[in-house]
Design an enzyme around this catalytic site. Structure first.
Site, short mmCIF file in Angstrom:
data_model
loop_
_atom_site.label_atom_id
_atom_site.label_comp_id
_atom_site.label_asym_id
_atom_site.label_seq_id
_atom_site.Cartn_x
_atom_site.Cartn_y
_atom_site.Cartn_z
N TYR A 28 1.06 -1.13 -0.55
CA TYR A 28 0.02 0.00 0.28
C TYR A 28 1.01 1.34 -0.38
O TYR A 28 0.46 2.54 -0.59
CB TYR A 28 -1.07 0.06 1.05
CG TYR A 28 -2.50 -0.87 1.26
CD1 TYR A 28 -2.41 -1.99 0.67
CD2 TYR A 28 -3.28 0.02 1.72
CE1 TYR A 28 -3.33 -2.82 0.30
CE2 TYR A 28 -4.60 -0.80 1.55
CZ TYR A 28 -4.50 -2.16 1.19
OH TYR A 28 -5.83 -2.53 1.07
N LYS B 39 3.59 -15.20 1.94
CA LYS B 39 4.04 -15.96 0.99
C LYS B 39 4.97 -15.90 1.17
O LYS B 39 5.98 -15.79 0.33
CB LYS B 39 3.14 -14.91 -0.11
CG LYS B 39 3.19 -15.95 -1.32
CD LYS B 39 1.65 -17.27 -1.26
CE LYS B 39 1.67 -17.48 -2.71
NZ LYS B 39 0.75 -18.37 -2.36
N ASP C 14 -2.55 -18.14 0.58
CA ASP C 14 -3.53 -18.83 -0.48
C ASP C 14 -4.42 -19.70 0.43
O ASP C 14 -5.31 -20.00 0.40
CB ASP C 14 -3.08 -19.44 -2.08
CG ASP C 14 -1.81 -20.31 -0.92
OD1 ASP C 14 -0.92 -20.19 -0.15
OD2 ASP C 14 -1.16 -20.86 -2.74
N ASP D 233 -6.27 -7.43 4.53
CA ASP D 233 -7.05 -6.66 3.50
C ASP D 233 -8.10 -7.97 2.69
O ASP D 233 -9.72 -7.35 3.35
CB ASP D 233 -6.42 -5.22 2.54
CG ASP D 233 -8.30 -4.62 1.50
OD1 ASP D 233 -9.22 -3.99 2.52
OD2 ASP D 233 -8.05 -4.89 0.62
N ASP E 241 -12.53 -9.28 3.89
CA ASP E 241 -13.85 -9.30 3.26
C ASP E 241 -14.14 -10.43 3.23
O ASP E 241 -15.15 -11.10 3.82
CB ASP E 241 -13.71 -9.01 2.08
CG ASP E 241 -13.81 -7.58 1.83
OD1 ASP E 241 -13.53 -6.32 2.88
OD2 ASP E 241 -13.96 -6.54 0.76
C1 IPM Z 1 -10.28 -1.75 4.41
C2 IPM Z 1 -10.84 -1.10 3.22
C3 IPM Z 1 -9.43 0.14 2.70
C4 IPM Z 1 -8.32 -0.45 2.80
C5 IPM Z 1 -9.62 0.94 1.21
C6 IPM Z 1 -10.76 1.96 1.30
C7 IPM Z 1 -8.42 1.61 0.86
O1 IPM Z 1 -10.67 -1.62 2.21
O2 IPM Z 1 -10.64 -0.66 5.95
O3 IPM Z 1 -10.21 -2.61 4.34
O4 IPM Z 1 -7.77 -0.98 2.02
O5 IPM Z 1 -7.14 0.00 3.68
MG MG Z 2 -10.83 -3.61 2.59
#
Ligand code: IPM
Ligand code: MG
Length: 352
Positions: free
Chosen positions: A141, A186, A219, A243, A247
């Site tokens: 990032y 990884k 993975d 990240d 999700d």
């Molecule tokens: C999160 C989001 C952010 C990230 C984005 C919006 C930049 O996806 O907080 O998980 O990737 O950190």
């Molecule tokens: Mg995110």
């Protein structure tokens, strides 16, 4: 106690969910006799529109002067031009980095009533209680970026100090839980992961020999999260892997709208935000799930203000509101009417 809290509502559903977060904060203040001073400031797309930058200097100064920051979400199609020089997300990344909030805590638990909201089978979800500690201000990032018409690059860099401080935080948290640490990398391909693994091994061997440590490739971890999620306690990993995996992990809980987060550094000041985004498709309709933001408020009370009793009370209130069937559209049970954002926030206050 007295505390000053900066609210960065941001874009999309951000203002709707933070309104419920602050409703709950005010209720906690009234019930437990605390004075919370709330201030608002601009971050993300709204900040770009009004000031030309995603993190205005004034917002950063207010953040530094606050005890904690509550954030909604940033981003949206309006600012999505791939060639744009400023993007809302830059504001979020910049505030995390400026405040040196390197450890992002993302807990995942499952409310019994919502087992059916997940796409996974109920028996797979039995006993899930995990915490992802995501490194937040390093890695791909933040490495050097280049962009040419036909070539682009993002560099992934970690130093041993950056690895050590976040892994140490994860170890401390694991000690207060089931004492199991899964480090995700990884290392079969990436040099930065080989460094991560070596530093983690050394640290745990020297300072946390009471913890059970395992290394899992990212993975494989993605697969195990869907196959045997209850086997995890604390997962620690680098920025981008964290990240992506969180999700995925939100599917366990039934909705992105349920997962809170805390971003912490060395001191008590932290940034608290739901892990979901700005959800432009439902923004302004009053139907977004505010529980992730309200649970982020609970984390704020716990980690920045050391108000454990109040934090636990907010978590219990959310749980009871869910028990009572106050469920927004993302988690509503088939055949039952969905609650609005405001109804869900008010139900939590009632339960408090
Ligand atoms: C999160 C989001 C952010 C990230 C984005 C919006 C930049 O996806 O907080 O998980 O990737 O950190
Ligand atoms: Mg995110």
């Amino acid at each position: 106690m007295k505390a000053s809290i900066l609210v960065l509502a941001g874009d999309g559903i951000g203002p709707e969910v933070t309104a419920e977060g602050t409703r709950v904060l005010r209720a906690v203040g009234a019930k437990f006799g605390h004075t919370f001073t709330l201030r608002d400031a601009l971050l993300g797309g709204v900040a770009i529109d009004r000031t030309g930058t995603a993190l205005p200097a004034e917002t950063l100064a207010l953040a530094r002067a606050s005890d904690a920051i509550l954030l909604g979400a940033v981003g949206g199609p309006k600012w999505d031009d791939p060639l744009a020089k400023v993007r809302p997300e830059q504001g979020l990344l910049a505030i995390r980095r400026e405040l040196v909030l390197y450890a992002n805590l993302r807990p995942v638990t499952i409310h019994p009533k919502l087992v059916g909201a997940s796409t996974l089978r109920p028996e797979v979800l039995q006993g899930v209680d995990l915490l992802v500690v995501r490194e937040l201000i390093g890695g791909i990032y933040f490495g050097e970026k280049t962009r040419e018409p036909d070539r682009a690059s993002d560099l992934c860099v970690y130093t041993s100090d950056e690895v050590r401080r976040v892994v140490r935080r994860a170890c401390e948290l694991a000690r207060g839980r089931r004492k199991k640490l899964t480090s995700v990398d990884k290392a079969n391909v990436l040099e930065s992961s080989r460094l991560w693994r070596r530093i983690t091994d050394e640290l745990v061997r020297k300072e946390y020999p009471d913890l059970q440590l395992e290394h899992v490739l990212v993975d494989a971890c993605a697969m195990y999260l869907a196959r045997r999620p209850a086997s995890f306690d604390v997962i620690v990993t680098e920025n981008m892997f964290g990240d992506i995996l969180t999700d995925e992990a939100s599917v366990l809980a039934g909705s992105m709208g349920l997962l809170p987060s805390a971003s912490l550094g060395d001191g008590p000041r932290g940034l608290y935000e739901p892990i979901h985004g700005s959800a432009p498709d439902i923004a302004g309709r009053g139907i977004a799930n505010p529980y992730a933001t309200i649970l982020s408020v609970a984390m704020l009370l716990r980690y920045s203000l050391a108000l454990e009793k109040e934090a636990a009370a907010v978590e219990r209130a959310v749980s009871r509101a869910i028990d009572r069937g106050v469920l927004t559209a993302d988690i509503a049970l088939p055949g039952t009417p969905a609650a609005t954002t405001v109804q869900a926030g008010k139900a939590v206050v009632e339960e408090l």
